[in-house]
Design an enzyme around this catalytic site. Structure first.
Site: not given
Ligand SMILES: Cc1cc2nc3c(=O)[nH]c(=O)nc-3n(C[C@H](O)[C@H](O)[C@H](O)COP(=O)(O)OP(=O)(O)OC[C@H]3O[C@@H](n4cnc5c(N)ncnc54)[C@H](O)[C@@H]3O)c2cc1C
Length: 391
Positions: A135, A138, A144, A168, A280, A291, A375-376, A379
């Site tokens: 599914f 992205t 996000s 992704w 170890r 400790q 999945e989130g 932030n």
């Molecule tokens: C291994 C892997 C598997 C995945 N599998 C799937 C999948 O099966 N299906 C799918 O749909 N997606 C998938 N994803 C995508 C994943 O859900 C997204 O990477 C994720 O939602 C974050 O989006 P982004 O990487 O574009 O980061 P961005 O949204 O660009 O975020 C970059 C940074 O900005 C911050 N940021 C963004 N918006 C805000 C805000 N409003 N306020 C504060 N900070 C913010 C974020 O916290 C982050 O630190 C996968 C990703 C990975 C790494």
């Protein structure tokens, strides 16, 4: 003064495992240790995914917890599912993603929003592992911020034409089908997003491209590009414009599994560290007697156990149909932070023994980095939690 209203049903904040739940946990543990650990050893660095594992897991009932019996379900519920994911995750952060990409994601979403035909066509196959699912919402410029997606579906007679690129998508290159969220009316913002079920193998115009990743090499994510892909109107899941709500619901469930994947990895780190510090020797004694080392083990356990209790309780509450919007994001945050920290602590405790390339610790370190992203992000979880509290 603000007083947090904790759940009135405090009496319900307990759970007991059924025989079926205990059995599926044990079955997952045995399968992970005897089957997955062996293939992962061979495959991890080569980035090989074995589709036959999906079928085997399906036969063992690992995708059947959250669906009713008439669709092949086994009644172990969310609690049974997280017990299973945790055991798989102790051995493989890659393969423990499958219950999500099969049923907790697509299967359950189709059950909730699909027509009888859609349920008949997909759900039993996702449960049995005969159909491989994925599914994706992205896109390269929409992580996000789901509403920033560009992919569109345009109506043409009794068809929709899909254009755009998802990225992704876990399992996207091997999947038979997937749920894809796209705009059917960009003008309406999130109310213009719809969800489609797409048969990936039978739809001309789709191309996939594996992403080179830091970790999770046995269950890789892909870019999935759509160029003038024609699908029947029957592929729309729910009504037009309901996609955003459907996605939020799907994430509400899949996030719980994401937190459990982190829990499994944290468990593996803790096990390995306990075994290592008992063997170890330095300064004339086992390092487990020092400790400062003891304190690290205790911290790992405390954080792991807090996450475990939270996840089990949230899952048990889901099975009872109770809970709070804060539950899943909180569980995911706690479990992911604990897992990332556990992987780092393990590297420290193992010293130079953590550094050879063939050590499981490298896998823990690299695989764990995905937890605070997928999945989130950290932030986004904090935003959901704070906005829910302050609303
Ligand atoms: C291994 C892997 C598997 C995945 N599998 C799937 C999948 O099966 N299906 C799918 O749909 N997606 C998938 N994803 C995508 C994943 O859900 C997204 O990477 C994720 O939602 C974050 O989006 P982004 O990487 O574009 O980061 P961005 O949204 O660009 O975020 C970059 C940074 O900005 C911050 N940021 C963004 N918006 C805000 C805000 N409003 N306020 C504060 N900070 C913010 C974020 O916290 C982050 O630190 C996968 C990703 C990975 C790494």
């Amino acid at each position: 003064m603000v007083i947090l209203q904790f759940d009135e049903e405090v009496a319900n904040l307990f759970f007991e495992l059924t025989e079926e739940q205990k059995e599926i946990k044990q079955r997952a543990r045995d399968y992970a240790e005897k089957r997955i650990s062996v293939v992962q050893e061979e495959d991890y660095d080569k980035g090989v995914f074995r589709p036959e594992i999906v079928k085997e897991m399906g036969e063992l009932g690992f995708f059947a917890g959250v669906v009713p019996e008439e669709y092949g379900g086994n009644n172990v519920g969310f609690l049974g599912t997280v017990l299973c994911v945790e055991e798989l995750g102790r051995v493989s952060a890659s393969y423990c993603m499958l219950p999500t990409s099969q049923t907790v994601g697509p299967g359950l979403t189709i059950l909730r929003h699909g027509t009888e035909e859609q349920k008949d066509k997909y759900v039993r196959g996702l449960v049995s592992g005969d159909i491989i699912g994925c599914f994706s919402s992205t896109e390269p410029d929409a992580g996000s911020d789901v509403a920033a997606m560009k992919m569109v579906a345009v109506e043409k007679g009794d068809r929709f034409i899909l254009n755009g690129t998802k990225t992704w998508a876990t399992g996207g290159s091997v999947a038979d089908m997937g749920l894809f969220w796209v705009y059917t009316d960009k003008e309406k913002g999130t109310r213009g997003i719809s969800c489609f079920i797409v048969d990936l193998k039978d739809s001309p115009g789709i191309s996939t491209h594996l992403i080179e990743e830091l970790g999770l090499h046995c269950c890789r994510a892909s870019e999935v590009a759509f160029q003038d892909v024609e699908i029947s109107k029957d592929c729309l899941l729910g009504n037009k414009g309901e996609g955003y709500g459907i996605l939020m619901e799907t994430l509400g469930e899949s996030r719980l599994c994401a937190s459990t994947r982190a829990l499994g990895l944290g468990h593996a780190c803790l096990d390995d560290c306990i075994n290592f510090v008992k063997e170890r020797k330095q300064a004339g004694q086992k390092i487990g007697n020092l400790q400062l080392v003891e304190a690290r083990i205790a911290e790992m356990y405390i954080e792991h156990e807090a996450a475990r209790m939270l996840i089990y309780q949230v899952a048990a509450n889901k099975d009872r149909g109770i809970g709070d919007p804060l539950d899943v994001p909180t569980a995911k945050y706690v479990a992911c932070e604990a897992a990332v920290k556990a992987a780092e602590t393990a590297m420290e405790i193992f010293g130079s023994f953590s550094f050879p390339l063939n050590m499981a610790l490298r896998r823990y370190m690299n695989d764990s980095r995905c937890f605070p992203i997928t999945e989130g992000t950290r932030n986004i979880l904090k935003l959901i939690i704070s906005r829910t509290l302050l609303r």
